[in-house]
Every structure is written in structure tokens, then in C-alpha cells.
Design an enzyme around this catalytic site. Sequence first.
Site, PDB file in Angstrom:
ATOM      1  N   LEU A 132     -22.600   8.641  32.331  1.00  0.00           N
ATOM      2  CA  LEU A 132     -22.896   8.578  33.780  1.00  0.00           C
ATOM      3  C   LEU A 132     -24.433   7.998  34.042  1.00  0.00           C
ATOM      4  O   LEU A 132     -24.806   7.941  35.062  1.00  0.00           O
ATOM      5  CB  LEU A 132     -22.588   9.370  34.912  1.00  0.00           C
ATOM      6  CG  LEU A 132     -20.962   9.569  35.256  1.00  0.00           C
ATOM      7  CD1 LEU A 132     -20.777  10.863  35.951  1.00  0.00           C
ATOM      8  CD2 LEU A 132     -20.441   8.506  35.518  1.00  0.00           C
ATOM      9  N   ARG A 133     -25.047   8.158  32.675  1.00  0.00           N
ATOM     10  CA  ARG A 133     -26.382   7.640  32.625  1.00  0.00           C
ATOM     11  C   ARG A 133     -27.340   8.432  33.656  1.00  0.00           C
ATOM     12  O   ARG A 133     -27.197   9.385  34.254  1.00  0.00           O
ATOM     13  CB  ARG A 133     -26.646   6.095  32.654  1.00  0.00           C
ATOM     14  CG  ARG A 133     -25.921   5.468  32.036  1.00  0.00           C
ATOM     15  CD  ARG A 133     -25.855   5.546  30.544  1.00  0.00           C
ATOM     16  NE  ARG A 133     -25.159   4.647  29.684  1.00  0.00           N
ATOM     17  CZ  ARG A 133     -24.661   4.711  28.269  1.00  0.00           C
ATOM     18  NH1 ARG A 133     -24.830   6.127  27.588  1.00  0.00           N
ATOM     19  NH2 ARG A 133     -24.200   3.930  27.815  1.00  0.00           N
ATOM     20  N   HIS A 139     -12.655   9.372  21.317  1.00  0.00           N
ATOM     21  CA  HIS A 139     -12.357   7.897  20.988  1.00  0.00           C
ATOM     22  C   HIS A 139     -11.521   7.590  19.664  1.00  0.00           C
ATOM     23  O   HIS A 139     -12.188   7.055  19.035  1.00  0.00           O
ATOM     24  CB  HIS A 139     -13.692   7.405  21.351  1.00  0.00           C
ATOM     25  CG  HIS A 139     -14.733   7.702  20.972  1.00  0.00           C
ATOM     26  ND1 HIS A 139     -15.035   8.305  19.495  1.00  0.00           N
ATOM     27  CD2 HIS A 139     -16.055   7.970  21.509  1.00  0.00           C
ATOM     28  CE1 HIS A 139     -16.037   8.857  19.691  1.00  0.00           C
ATOM     29  NE2 HIS A 139     -16.929   8.626  20.585  1.00  0.00           N
ATOM     30  N   ASN A 175     -25.666  12.507  26.400  1.00  0.00           N
ATOM     31  CA  ASN A 175     -26.849  11.483  25.660  1.00  0.00           C
ATOM     32  C   ASN A 175     -27.628  10.926  26.609  1.00  0.00           C
ATOM     33  O   ASN A 175     -27.860   9.582  26.267  1.00  0.00           O
ATOM     34  CB  ASN A 175     -25.822  10.528  24.456  1.00  0.00           C
ATOM     35  CG  ASN A 175     -25.110   9.696  25.139  1.00  0.00           C
ATOM     36  OD1 ASN A 175     -24.543   9.651  26.362  1.00  0.00           O
ATOM     37  ND2 ASN A 175     -24.959   8.515  24.254  1.00  0.00           N
ATOM     38  N   LYS A 224     -20.994  18.561  22.516  1.00  0.00           N
ATOM     39  CA  LYS A 224     -20.955  17.208  22.040  1.00  0.00           C
ATOM     40  C   LYS A 224     -21.504  17.280  20.969  1.00  0.00           C
ATOM     41  O   LYS A 224     -22.973  17.287  20.752  1.00  0.00           O
ATOM     42  CB  LYS A 224     -21.181  16.171  22.916  1.00  0.00           C
ATOM     43  CG  LYS A 224     -20.940  14.545  22.314  1.00  0.00           C
ATOM     44  CD  LYS A 224     -19.415  14.344  22.309  1.00  0.00           C
ATOM     45  CE  LYS A 224     -19.069  13.167  21.617  1.00  0.00           C
ATOM     46  NZ  LYS A 224     -19.571  11.799  22.345  1.00  0.00           N
ATOM     47  N   HIS A 264     -23.926  -0.408  29.767  1.00  0.00           N
ATOM     48  CA  HIS A 264     -25.268  -0.726  29.433  1.00  0.00           C
ATOM     49  C   HIS A 264     -25.576  -1.892  30.059  1.00  0.00           C
ATOM     50  O   HIS A 264     -24.890  -2.909  30.376  1.00  0.00           O
ATOM     51  CB  HIS A 264     -25.618  -1.130  27.802  1.00  0.00           C
ATOM     52  CG  HIS A 264     -25.162  -0.025  27.009  1.00  0.00           C
ATOM     53  ND1 HIS A 264     -26.415   1.018  26.567  1.00  0.00           N
ATOM     54  CD2 HIS A 264     -24.363   0.241  26.149  1.00  0.00           C
ATOM     55  CE1 HIS A 264     -25.933   1.929  25.898  1.00  0.00           C
ATOM     56  NE2 HIS A 264     -24.622   1.768  25.595  1.00  0.00           N
TER      57      HIS A 264
END
Length: 334
Positions: free
Chosen positions: A16-17, A167, A41, A95, A244
Site C-alpha cells: 500500500l506504499r 507468491h 517494505n 516478512k 510503481h
Amino acid sequence: MQELTIIRPDDFHTHLRQGDLMKDLVRETSKSFGRVLVMPNTIPPVVTPDDVRAYKKELQDVGTDLDFLMTFKIMPNLDPSSMTALKEAGAVAGKFYPVGVTTHSEDGVANIESSYEVFEAMQEQDLILCLHGEVPGVEDLEREHAFLPQLKKIHENFPRLRIILEHTSTKAAVEMVQSLGDKVAATITVHHLLLTTSDVRNGEFHPHNFCAPICKSESDRKALVETVLSGNPKFFLGTDSAPHLKENKEGDHPKPGVYTTPVALPLLAQLFEENGKLDHLENFTSVFGANFYELEKNSDTMSLKKEEWSVPSDYFGVVPLKALEKLTWSVIKN
Ligand code: NCD
Ligand code: ZN
């Protein structure tokens, strides 16, 4: 017109930045999902209990009814004794990123065994370990395969720890997860169910389909599709939607990550329908993940309708998966 109503889905892996982009992403995500597992991250990363609380508050302050399940990033020097406080701050999972394998992982861990004390403490606190399962320095198509012995070893060392291989992109990884008992599960993304390496590079490079782990062969893709259609509860949706800005994907150093949030459920409905398994969609999107995370299923529903629409060229400057293509199912807005 055909409609499909399912228990509101959860996305157990999303990015979600920060800043203004975060606000747009949260609003868009709330149209499809009830709960999201938010990846840590960011820059700087989400590491401490205060980071977890502060990031959660920023996400909540956007003012949607999305629920945020928080994670922390397992840094090389993370103190195992901080697990209790991280859990109290609202983290449900940690994570693990090997150094250098993906976006913002330059500060990841070089030697996985150096994190074993943290894994031990996570097991004691019943925090879930989410693994980016790739070995750095190996050729990109082989990175996940090379990680699988590590997954097995972590499970053998910490048999009560709930572990998720995030993933999952290969047949070999599916088989490994299937072989490891009910404490080990996997998320599967929409793009790994639909794309192969030739959608990323076939002479030309297609930056908007480029992600880590890279989409693999047709036989790997088919194995993932068969697995989700089979209704195995160890495999559930985590989109790894990783937006991005267009200029950062199309420049000289394209960042890995595919933005899928707005197209995820329409594309999944289409995939399950084409395979005659539309009745299995809800388990994949709304039941198996909640069960693994030991959460109640969402109490509300969401609906899709069989109505063609064209995917926009971009959402707030981010090019989504299948941009400008027509999809057969659309989300009915609340
Ligand atoms: C993710 C991102 O952009 O943050 N990129 C990706 O290709 N998946 C990071 C990640 O989850 O690996
Ligand atoms: Zn991710």
C-alpha cells in the site's frame, strides 16, 4: 445479467506504499477487499512496534472500511525479544526478504539461519512467518526452486510455526508446500495464474508484467491453476499487488511489481468460470486464507456482474495488469 455474490474477499499480500499514492491505493483496495495483509517494505521499512502502530494509523486515517493486518520486516539485526511488543502493536506476521531479491530489499537478510532466533520467538508468540522464497545471486528462473530446501528446513526446525511461501510461482514450490503439513501454506497471485515468462520478455521487455518472482513456464502456470481450482485449503489469494508509477517501470531500471488490485477479482472470476469452477472462487478468495490466519470470515459480501469493461490505461499514474484490455466480469460498487 449473471451476478455472483461471495463472502467479501481478503488479500493476504499487498503493497500500500506511502504518501498520496497510499491514499489512492487504500481507497481502490477497499472496493474489493475486506482485509489486507500490508507488506512492510516501505522507506524506511516497518520494523518496530511504533512503526507498526504509526503505519496502521496512517492507513486507517484514509477513512475507508478496509481492515489492515500489519506485518513487520525481519531485518538482519532484529531483536527476537521484540516479538511480544510487535504482536501487541498489532502485527500478525513478519516478512522475510532475502537481501537484494526484490523492490526495497537491499536491507534484507543475507544468511537465513541468522534469523532462526527470530523465527523461534515468532513461533512462541504465534506470529506467522511470510517468506519471500527466492535465493539471491541465482538466475531469476531458478531462484524459487533454489529456496525450497530452506523452506523445508525452517519447517523442520520450527514445526509449530505457521509459514507462508508468498507468491508461489512454480510447480516444484506447490509440491513442496503440499508435502509439508498443515502449518505451511502458500499465497498465489493473479498474475502468476495468468502470465508466463514470455509475457515478461519475448525479445522485447514488458515492464508492467515484470515482478519478483518472475512469472515462469506454461507448465508452472498450469500447475498453479490446477492447484487453486482443486480447492486445496493450503493455497489462498495474496495478490502481491505491487504498484510503481509508470515512469519507474518504464525507465532504465524498471522496478519489479505488478499492480493488480482493481482487476484481481474480475480476472479470477473469469479464470474459475472458464474452468467450470466458479463455485470454488469464494474458498480461494474469502475462506482458506482467513482459516489459516485464524480469523473469522468477513461478515459481509461483495458482488460481481457479468458485464464487459475496459481496464483503464492507468490508476493514479500506475499501469495495471491488463491495461486497456476488456474483461468479462466487473465489481459491483457498493
Ligand atoms: C514488490 C514491491 O514492489 O514492493 N515487488 C514484486 O515484484 N513483487 C516486492 C515483493 O513483494 O517482492
Ligand atoms: Zn510483495
